[in-house]
Design a protein around this motif. Structure first.
Motif, short mmCIF file in Angstrom:
data_model
loop_
_atom_site.label_atom_id
_atom_site.label_comp_id
_atom_site.label_asym_id
_atom_site.label_seq_id
_atom_site.Cartn_x
_atom_site.Cartn_y
_atom_site.Cartn_z
N ARG A 12 0.94 -1.19 0.08
CA ARG A 12 -0.07 -0.03 0.01
C ARG A 12 0.98 1.19 0.14
N HIS A 16 -2.49 6.59 2.28
CA HIS A 16 -3.69 6.09 1.34
C HIS A 16 -4.41 4.89 2.39
N ASP A 17 -5.54 5.00 2.80
CA ASP A 17 -6.26 4.15 3.75
C ASP A 17 -6.36 2.92 2.75
N HIS A 18 -6.32 1.95 3.53
CA HIS A 18 -6.42 0.48 2.94
C HIS A 18 -7.76 0.12 2.00
N SER A 23 -5.23 2.49 -3.65
CA SER A 23 -4.27 2.63 -2.48
C SER A 23 -3.05 1.85 -2.71
N GLY A 24 -2.97 1.05 -3.99
CA GLY A 24 -1.66 0.58 -4.21
C GLY A 24 -1.09 1.44 -4.96
N LEU A 42 5.16 -0.39 3.15
CA LEU A 42 4.36 0.55 2.82
C LEU A 42 5.58 1.19 1.60
#
Length: 100
Positions: A12, A16-18, A23-24, A42
Motif C-alpha cells: 500500500r 492512503h487508507d487500505h 491504495s496501491g 508501505l
C-alpha cells in the motif's frame, strides 16, 4: 500491531487508507520502499522529488510508532541505489527510529 494490520500495510502507498480504491502503486508514479519499523512494507510516493530530497531521509507522521501522532524516520543506506527518475519502486528507505 498484529498480523492482520501488517497484511493491510503490504504493497500500500503511505498516506492512503487500505479501503481506498487506489491504495496501491500506480504505474506512472515513482516509489521508495519503506523497510523496517512501523511502516514496513508501505511504499512512499516520491514522484517529483529530487534525489537529494530523498537522500536526506524522511520523517513520516504515523500513529503506529513509539509516540502516537509522532513521526517515524526513514533513511537511505549508503551504497544502495538512489532514485534516478522513471516509475515503479526505485529505492529503499530504512527505519532509523521515532520522534515525538
Amino acid at each position: 500491531m498484529n498480523a492482520d494490520d501488517e497484511q493491510l500495510l503490504r504493497g500500500r502507498v503511505y498516506g492512503h487508507d487500505h479501503d481506498e480504491p487506489h491504495s496501491g502503486p500506480l504505474p506512472h508514479r515513482t516509489y521508495a520502499a519503506l523497510v523496517g519499523g512501523p511502516l514496513d512494507g508501505l511504499l512512499l510516493d516520491i514522484t517529483g522529488r529530487r534525489p537529494e530530497e530523498v537522500d536526506g531521509g524522511v520523517a513520516l507522521p504515523t500513529e503506529l510508532g513509539r509516540w502516537p501522532g509522532g513521526r517515524s524516520l526513514y533513511d537511505p543506506r549508503p551504497g544502495e541505489p538512489r532514485p534516478s527518475g522513471g516509475s515503479g519502486v526505485v529505492c529503499s528507505l530504512h527505519y532509523s527510529g521515532d520522534m515525538p
